[in-house]
Design a protein around this motif. Structure first.
Motif, short mmCIF file in Angstrom:
data_model
loop_
_atom_site.label_atom_id
_atom_site.label_comp_id
_atom_site.label_asym_id
_atom_site.label_seq_id
_atom_site.Cartn_x
_atom_site.Cartn_y
_atom_site.Cartn_z
N GLU A 33 0.59 4.28 -2.78
CA GLU A 33 0.50 5.65 -2.47
C GLU A 33 1.59 6.47 -3.14
OE1 GLU A 33 0.15 5.36 1.93
OE2 GLU A 33 -1.90 5.95 1.60
N TRP A 86 -9.62 0.98 1.33
CA TRP A 86 -8.86 0.31 0.08
C TRP A 86 -8.00 -0.68 0.46
CZ3 TRP A 86 -3.73 1.28 -1.15
CH2 TRP A 86 -3.01 2.35 -0.49
N HIS A 136 0.85 -1.28 0.02
CA HIS A 136 -0.02 0.04 0.07
C HIS A 136 0.89 1.32 0.08
CE1 HIS A 136 0.73 -0.19 4.20
NE2 HIS A 136 0.37 1.16 4.52
N ASP A 140 -1.36 8.75 -8.63
CA ASP A 140 -2.10 10.21 -8.62
C ASP A 140 -3.34 10.09 -7.73
OD1 ASP A 140 -0.17 11.01 -10.19
OD2 ASP A 140 -1.47 10.75 -11.91
N GLU A 141 -3.65 11.18 -7.16
CA GLU A 141 -4.81 11.33 -5.99
C GLU A 141 -6.12 10.64 -6.87
OE1 GLU A 141 -5.16 14.96 -4.17
OE2 GLU A 141 -3.14 14.71 -3.11
N ASP A 142 -6.18 10.92 -8.11
CA ASP A 142 -7.38 10.60 -8.70
C ASP A 142 -7.34 9.07 -9.25
OD1 ASP A 142 -5.55 11.04 -10.78
OD2 ASP A 142 -6.72 12.22 -12.11
N ASP A 143 -6.27 8.44 -8.86
CA ASP A 143 -6.19 6.95 -9.24
C ASP A 143 -6.43 6.26 -8.12
OD1 ASP A 143 -5.71 4.59 -10.90
OD2 ASP A 143 -3.88 5.33 -11.68
N THR A 144 -6.81 4.85 -8.08
CA THR A 144 -7.17 4.04 -7.05
C THR A 144 -6.86 2.77 -7.33
OG1 THR A 144 -9.60 3.71 -7.70
CG2 THR A 144 -9.31 5.50 -6.25
#
Length: 282
Positions: free
Chosen positions: A97, A133, A93, A101-105
């Motif tokens: 991180e 997550w 994890h 990017d922040e918009d990807d998960t």
């Protein structure tokens, strides 16, 4: 590398910090902070007899990190880490991180059967606000059905989409009675096309001299515990991939799988004592 954490980590409720934990000792080998004095003392005794245990552990963790980054670059966003121990010091994890990017998960399932590892993992993921997550499943990885059907696994993993399944330094805890071929086949069967299977395994390899004798001593000590170690050569490891095409560069020693840096002398000495590889399901 620091000899001990700057301050004692917060202990999960009910966890005994007076006895060494294999998961926390491994964390210490990696330079993590989820360990106590009793874990460090036990680790030092092992290191005195086989000085390659720490560089070998580091090589295994760096291989895992490279696999996670490569899987992310290939578009995979689901990860299962079997026999994960304490998820700290550069675990899955953390790599995700750092890379996304922040918009990807992405989602992660850690699996370990040791209550102490699960307790620490739960606390870490809660403290890092990652529980939406990333999750921990307490199960024996030998029981693929229990792992794959666990509600937390089903919550985080969609088996109709590709998964990166990692068996990092875990198969050498499977003995002759554990039907390792069958267990790995059960995991392979559950994965969608495009999934990756990553494996690392301790071996005598082409090692020799005092380093090999130290490894044999190390294995003998573990044979006296509830977690005995079984070494395998390259020919025994290749069938675990079930005929799936191996990603380049194939089965190699840990630092030789898509290397990113040069090795120092002791790291080079540790190199022969593990094999690794990654395969993609057609």
């Amino acid at each position: 590398m620091t000899e001990q954490p700057d301050s004692a980590p917060r202990a999960p409720e009910g966890v005994d910090t007076e006895k060494p934990s294999a998961a926390r000792v491994y964390d210490w080998f990696l330079g993590g902070k989820q360990n106590w004095a009793v874990d460090r003392e036990f680790g030092k005794k092992l290191e005195q007899q086989w000085p390659l245990v720490r560089p070998g552990s580091k090589q295994n963790r760096e291989f895992m990190n490279r696999v996670v980054r490569a899987a992310l670059n290939a578009g995979i966003r689901q990860f299962i880490d079997l026999g994960s121990g304490v998820p700290t010091a550069g675990n899955v994890h953390e790599v995700i991180e750092a890379e996304l990017d922040e918009d990807d998960t992405a989602t992660v399932v850690y699996v370990d059967y040791e209550p102490v590892a699960v307790a620490h993992a739960t606390l870490i993921l809660e403290d890092e606000a990652a529980t939406d997550w990333a999750g921990i499943v307490q199960a024996d990885v030998r029981d693929a059905r229990a792992v794959l059907r666990n509600p937390r696994t089903r919550e985080l993993i969609d088996f109709d989409r590709p998964v990166c399944l990692m068996m990092m330094a875990v198969l050498h805890f499977f003995g002759p009675q554990d039907r390792v071929d069958e267990v790995v086949a059960n995991y392979r069967a559950a994965l969608a096309p495009g999934s990756w299977l990553a494996i690392s395994q301790m071996t005598e390899g082409d090692g020799s001299g005092p380093a090999l004798e130290g490894l044999r001593w190390f294995v003998e000590q573990y044979r006296k515990t509830s977690n005995p170690v079984w070494l395998r050569d390259r020919a025994e490891i290749e069938p675990f991939f079930g005929g799936w095409p191996l990603l380049e560069p194939g089965i190699r020693h840990l630092p030789d799988w898509r290397p990113e840096r040069k090795l120092n002398a002791i790291e080079a000495e540790a190199t022969p004592f593990a094999w690794c590889g990654v395969a993609r399901k057609p």
